[in-house]
Scaffold this motif. Structure first.
Motif, PDB file in Angstrom:
ATOM      1  N   ARG A  13      10.153  20.119 -22.961  1.00 46.69           N
ATOM      2  CA  ARG A  13       9.758  20.942 -21.736  1.00 46.69           C
ATOM      3  C   ARG A  13      10.067  22.436 -21.581  1.00 46.69           C
ATOM      4  NH1 ARG A  13      13.006  16.747 -18.628  1.00 46.69           N
ATOM      5  NH2 ARG A  13      15.070  17.692 -18.793  1.00 46.69           N
ATOM      6  N   ILE A  14      11.269  22.488 -22.441  1.00 44.70           N
ATOM      7  CA  ILE A  14      11.916  23.952 -22.245  1.00 44.70           C
ATOM      8  C   ILE A  14      11.008  25.076 -22.908  1.00 44.70           C
ATOM      9  CG2 ILE A  14      13.935  25.121 -23.532  1.00 44.70           C
ATOM     10  CD1 ILE A  14      15.566  22.450 -23.619  1.00 44.70           C
ATOM     11  N   HIS A  15      10.257  24.630 -23.899  1.00 38.76           N
ATOM     12  CA  HIS A  15       9.394  25.425 -24.382  1.00 38.76           C
ATOM     13  C   HIS A  15       8.377  26.289 -23.508  1.00 38.76           C
ATOM     14  CE1 HIS A  15      11.065  23.791 -27.930  1.00 38.76           C
ATOM     15  NE2 HIS A  15      10.543  24.462 -28.859  1.00 38.76           N
ATOM     16  N   LEU A  16       8.043  25.619 -22.458  1.00 38.33           N
ATOM     17  CA  LEU A  16       7.059  26.158 -21.497  1.00 38.33           C
ATOM     18  C   LEU A  16       7.518  27.254 -21.134  1.00 38.33           C
ATOM     19  CD1 LEU A  16       6.250  23.130 -19.393  1.00 38.33           C
ATOM     20  CD2 LEU A  16       4.690  24.367 -20.705  1.00 38.33           C
ATOM     21  N   ALA A  17       9.010  27.624 -21.167  1.00 43.87           N
ATOM     22  CA  ALA A  17       9.718  28.861 -20.547  1.00 43.87           C
ATOM     23  C   ALA A  17      10.129  29.732 -21.702  1.00 43.87           C
ATOM     24  CB  ALA A  17      10.959  28.767 -19.649  1.00 43.87           C
ATOM     25  N   TYR A  18      10.572  28.937 -22.956  1.00 40.30           N
ATOM     26  CA  TYR A  18      11.113  29.632 -24.210  1.00 40.30           C
ATOM     27  C   TYR A  18       9.875  30.394 -24.848  1.00 40.30           C
ATOM     28  CZ  TYR A  18      13.182  28.864 -28.774  1.00 40.30           C
ATOM     29  OH  TYR A  18      13.605  29.308 -30.209  1.00 40.30           O
ATOM     30  N   ARG A  19       8.664  29.861 -24.629  1.00 42.21           N
ATOM     31  CA  ARG A  19       7.455  30.339 -25.326  1.00 42.21           C
ATOM     32  C   ARG A  19       6.298  30.932 -24.508  1.00 42.21           C
ATOM     33  NH1 ARG A  19       4.932  27.718 -30.226  1.00 42.21           N
ATOM     34  NH2 ARG A  19       4.961  29.978 -30.824  1.00 42.21           N
ATOM     35  N   PRO A  20       6.852  31.845 -23.584  1.00 40.17           N
ATOM     36  CA  PRO A  20       5.708  32.339 -22.568  1.00 40.17           C
ATOM     37  C   PRO A  20       4.656  32.992 -23.087  1.00 40.17           C
ATOM     38  CG  PRO A  20       7.643  34.010 -22.709  1.00 40.17           C
ATOM     39  CD  PRO A  20       7.868  32.582 -23.572  1.00 40.17           C
ATOM     40  N   GLY A  21       3.605  32.496 -22.391  1.00 44.56           N
ATOM     41  CA  GLY A  21       2.169  33.083 -22.935  1.00 44.56           C
ATOM     42  C   GLY A  21       1.467  32.386 -23.927  1.00 44.56           C
ATOM     43  N   VAL A  22       2.120  31.497 -24.414  1.00 41.40           N
ATOM     44  CA  VAL A  22       1.726  30.644 -25.607  1.00 41.40           C
ATOM     45  C   VAL A  22       0.995  29.428 -25.208  1.00 41.40           C
ATOM     46  CG1 VAL A  22       2.254  29.265 -27.701  1.00 41.40           C
ATOM     47  CG2 VAL A  22       3.514  31.466 -27.298  1.00 41.40           C
ATOM     48  N   PRO A  23      -0.310  29.078 -25.788  1.00 43.92           N
ATOM     49  CA  PRO A  23      -0.735  27.844 -24.997  1.00 43.92           C
ATOM     50  C   PRO A  23      -0.193  26.575 -25.395  1.00 43.92           C
ATOM     51  CG  PRO A  23      -2.341  29.110 -26.669  1.00 43.92           C
ATOM     52  CD  PRO A  23      -1.148  29.744 -26.467  1.00 43.92           C
ATOM     53  N   LEU A  24       0.448  25.780 -25.007  1.00 48.04           N
ATOM     54  CA  LEU A  24       1.253  24.721 -25.399  1.00 48.04           C
ATOM     55  C   LEU A  24       0.609  23.466 -24.928  1.00 48.04           C
ATOM     56  CD1 LEU A  24       5.129  25.920 -24.994  1.00 48.04           C
ATOM     57  CD2 LEU A  24       3.616  26.016 -26.849  1.00 48.04           C
ATOM     58  N   VAL A  25      -0.421  23.517 -24.095  1.00 51.87           N
ATOM     59  CA  VAL A  25      -1.015  22.310 -23.727  1.00 51.87           C
ATOM     60  C   VAL A  25      -1.907  21.750 -24.886  1.00 51.87           C
ATOM     61  CG1 VAL A  25      -2.457  21.031 -22.116  1.00 51.87           C
ATOM     62  CG2 VAL A  25      -0.711  22.972 -21.103  1.00 51.87           C
ATOM     63  N   GLU A  26      -1.441  20.563 -25.225  1.00 53.96           N
ATOM     64  CA  GLU A  26      -2.133  19.858 -26.359  1.00 53.96           C
ATOM     65  C   GLU A  26      -3.456  18.972 -25.781  1.00 53.96           C
ATOM     66  OE1 GLU A  26      -3.357  18.432 -30.220  1.00 53.96           O
ATOM     67  OE2 GLU A  26      -1.928  20.015 -29.682  1.00 53.96           O
ATOM     68  N   GLN A  27      -3.067  18.302 -24.779  1.00 50.38           N
ATOM     69  CA  GLN A  27      -4.030  17.392 -24.259  1.00 50.38           C
ATOM     70  C   GLN A  27      -3.665  17.068 -22.644  1.00 50.38           C
ATOM     71  OE1 GLN A  27      -5.002  14.094 -26.854  1.00 50.38           O
ATOM     72  NE2 GLN A  27      -6.680  13.233 -25.661  1.00 50.38           N
ATOM     73  N   VAL A  28      -4.415  16.570 -21.912  1.00 54.85           N
ATOM     74  CA  VAL A  28      -4.383  16.452 -20.488  1.00 54.85           C
ATOM     75  C   VAL A  28      -5.216  15.090 -20.100  1.00 54.85           C
ATOM     76  CG1 VAL A  28      -4.573  17.094 -18.228  1.00 54.85           C
ATOM     77  CG2 VAL A  28      -4.025  18.751 -20.121  1.00 54.85           C
ATOM     78  N   TRP A  29      -4.529  14.347 -19.520  1.00 53.66           N
ATOM     79  CA  TRP A  29      -5.195  13.203 -18.938  1.00 53.66           C
ATOM     80  C   TRP A  29      -5.053  13.165 -17.576  1.00 53.66           C
ATOM     81  CZ3 TRP A  29      -2.188  13.136 -23.084  1.00 53.66           C
ATOM     82  CH2 TRP A  29      -2.527  12.414 -24.103  1.00 53.66           C
ATOM     83  N   LYS A  30      -6.394  12.770 -16.902  1.00 56.12           N
ATOM     84  CA  LYS A  30      -6.708  12.809 -15.341  1.00 56.12           C
ATOM     85  C   LYS A  30      -7.134  11.393 -15.033  1.00 56.12           C
ATOM     86  CE  LYS A  30      -6.961  14.115 -10.977  1.00 56.12           C
ATOM     87  NZ  LYS A  30      -5.927  13.734 -10.096  1.00 56.12           N
ATOM     88  N   ASP A  31      -6.268  10.628 -14.140  1.00 56.58           N
ATOM     89  CA  ASP A  31      -6.570   9.439 -13.883  1.00 56.58           C
ATOM     90  C   ASP A  31      -7.039   8.676 -15.102  1.00 56.58           C
ATOM     91  OD1 ASP A  31      -6.514   9.654 -11.097  1.00 56.58           O
ATOM     92  OD2 ASP A  31      -8.447  10.473 -10.873  1.00 56.58           O
ATOM     93  N   GLY A  32      -6.132   8.696 -16.137  1.00 57.42           N
ATOM     94  CA  GLY A  32      -6.307   8.033 -17.502  1.00 57.42           C
ATOM     95  C   GLY A  32      -7.128   8.500 -18.383  1.00 57.42           C
ATOM     96  N   VAL A  33      -8.060   9.635 -17.852  1.00 56.04           N
ATOM     97  CA  VAL A  33      -9.135  10.045 -18.700  1.00 56.04           C
ATOM     98  C   VAL A  33      -8.747  11.170 -19.457  1.00 56.04           C
ATOM     99  CG1 VAL A  33     -11.704  10.658 -18.679  1.00 56.04           C
ATOM    100  CG2 VAL A  33     -10.940   8.884 -17.246  1.00 56.04           C
ATOM    101  N   ALA A  34      -9.020  11.403 -20.818  1.00 57.51           N
ATOM    102  CA  ALA A  34      -8.756  12.737 -21.343  1.00 57.51           C
ATOM    103  C   ALA A  34      -9.643  13.668 -20.936  1.00 57.51           C
ATOM    104  CB  ALA A  34      -8.898  12.451 -22.940  1.00 57.51           C
ATOM    105  N   VAL A  35      -9.240  14.700 -20.118  1.00 51.86           N
ATOM    106  CA  VAL A  35     -10.238  15.701 -19.617  1.00 51.86           C
ATOM    107  C   VAL A  35      -9.931  17.198 -20.390  1.00 51.86           C
ATOM    108  CG1 VAL A  35     -10.280  14.596 -17.322  1.00 51.86           C
ATOM    109  CG2 VAL A  35      -8.466  16.114 -17.803  1.00 51.86           C
TER     110      VAL A  35
END
Length: 409
Positions: free
Chosen positions: A370-392
């Protein structure tokens, strides 16, 4: 209901305190089982084959980090128009003032429902792509009975966390009749908006509403079954914190200028202080000292405050980076504030954590920690998101077969 197993997680942030004293609940070489939109099991990746022998889908995290979905507990997503020129003027030295809100009111009133709805869903897609799975949405850019009603109604189409903020500022047509406007907010406007709202909010600040007027607004909302929140201490010290604590508000938001008495009152209460790093970035006001607040025992959340005037960002990773660099938070504290802290500001215990029974809202990062969220500002670091168990959401390399969903409950 299908089950999914996410395994080979290098670093898993659960936000469930561990016996050895890690209050962020950090597990390594971990796995999470999702069943029917909820978390069914959390543990070691080595134990996953035994815990989940018949999972319908297995996702290999490849040693990357997984965190809870971000909980953005303060936003203003339903509005028309743009205030880029105002931002440019501030960058040239002009001081921020609450009065700029009125220009957005004019643009919002002129926009159709479909225009506002389309823009709202665009912002929600931005948020999902950056890991936000739960969002609160305020009204406040209509400031008439009809326009405030439609703003909360449109917000309620996409989230249950809707806040009636008719007391944002005094509209131009009531400029010399502030108490009459408060009468409207606490009367016909509240009657129209309460059925679509969960929360009542007020901007208790010089240039907006006095503490006495703010009390009227909040107490009227509570009488209709709404729960109180407060905008306060953004432009200078005031009595907003005292009022929020006295009325048991779930949160006081901004808190740029706090006295020692304010901090002591918050630390002794259940009221969360929601910090809005994007505001200080955009207005060039001083950053709050989050280190001082946390050390004093104040519960702190981080939110984006997405709005066209003072914080036109929908990126929680950006706000986390600011909180770490300029507000004295550690990366772990900032992620906690943007997840579990936001959940507490919304009085939710089903989001902001990864635990058995919680909603399966998770974010896989393109990073080992999680450190990379601050360590690499401005870089799109989200690979995948699940909402209520569904890949959204999935990053472009994995996007085939997934789609964004314009609802962040």
């Amino acid at each position: 209901m299908s089950t999914s197993l996410i395994t080979n997680i290098g670093e898993l942030t659960t936000n469930v305190g561990l016996p050895e004293g890690d209050r962020f609940g950090t597990l390594h070489d971990a796995a999470v089982l999702i069943d029917g939109g909820r978390i069914a099991w959390v543990g070691s990746a080595d134990a996953a084959p035994v815990a989940a022998p018949d999972a319908d889908a297995i996702i290999d995290a490849g040693g990357r980090a997984v965190i809870p979905g971000f909980v953005d507990s303060h936003s203003h997503l339903v509005f028309g128009g743009d205030r880029a020129a105002e931002f440019e003027a501030r960058m040239a030295g002009q001081k921020y003032a609450a009065g700029g809100i009125r220009s957005t009111v004019a643009a919002t009133r002129a926009a159709s429902d479909d225009e506002l709805r389309a823009r709202l869903r665009g912002f929600l897609d931005e948020m999902l792509a950056q890991g936000t799975t739960t969002v609160e949405i305020k009204s406040g850019y209509g400031l008439s009975v009809a326009d405030e009603e439609r703003l909360v109604r449109l917000a309620a189409e996409v989230t249950p966390e809707v806040t009636f903020l008719g007391a944002h500022v005094v509209p131009a047509e009531y400029a010399d009749r502030v108490d009459e406007y408060v009468d409207l907010v606490t009367g016909r406007m509240l009657d129209a908006c309460a059925p679509h709202s969960r929360w009542i909010d007020v901007f208790c600040e010089t240039g907006a509403f006095s503490v006495e007027q703010s009390r009227r607004v909040l107490e009227a909302g509570v009488s209709k079954g709404l729960l109180p929140r407060v905008h306060a201490s953004q432009l200078g010290p005031g009595d907003g914190v005292r009022l929020a604590v006295e009325l048991g508000a779930a949160s006081i938001d901004h808190g740029t200028y706090l006295t020692d008495a304010d901090i002591a009152a918050l630390a002794a209460s259940d009221t969360v202080l929601t910090l809005l790093p994007g505001v200080e970035f955009s207005t060039r006001q001083p950053y709050p000292d989050a280190r001082r607040l946390i050390d004093a025992g104040v519960t702190v959340a981080i939110a984006c405050d997405t709005n066209p005037g003072s914080s036109f960002t929908s990126s929680m990773p950006f706000c986390i980076a600011i909180a770490v660099r300029d507000m004295g938070m550690t990366p772990a504290e900032a992620v906690w504030a943007a997840t579990a802290g936001g959940a507490r500001a919304l009085r939710r215990d089903d989001v902001g954590l990864i635990a058995v029974g919680a909603r399966a809202d998770l974010v896989l990062l393109k990073a080992p920690t999680r450190i990379h969220l601050a360590y690499r500002p401005g870089v799109p670091l989200v690979e995948q998101v699940w909402k209520d168990g569904v890949a959204v959401f999935a990053a472009p390399s994995k996007a085939r077969g997934t789609e964004n969903r314009g609802s962040l409950a």
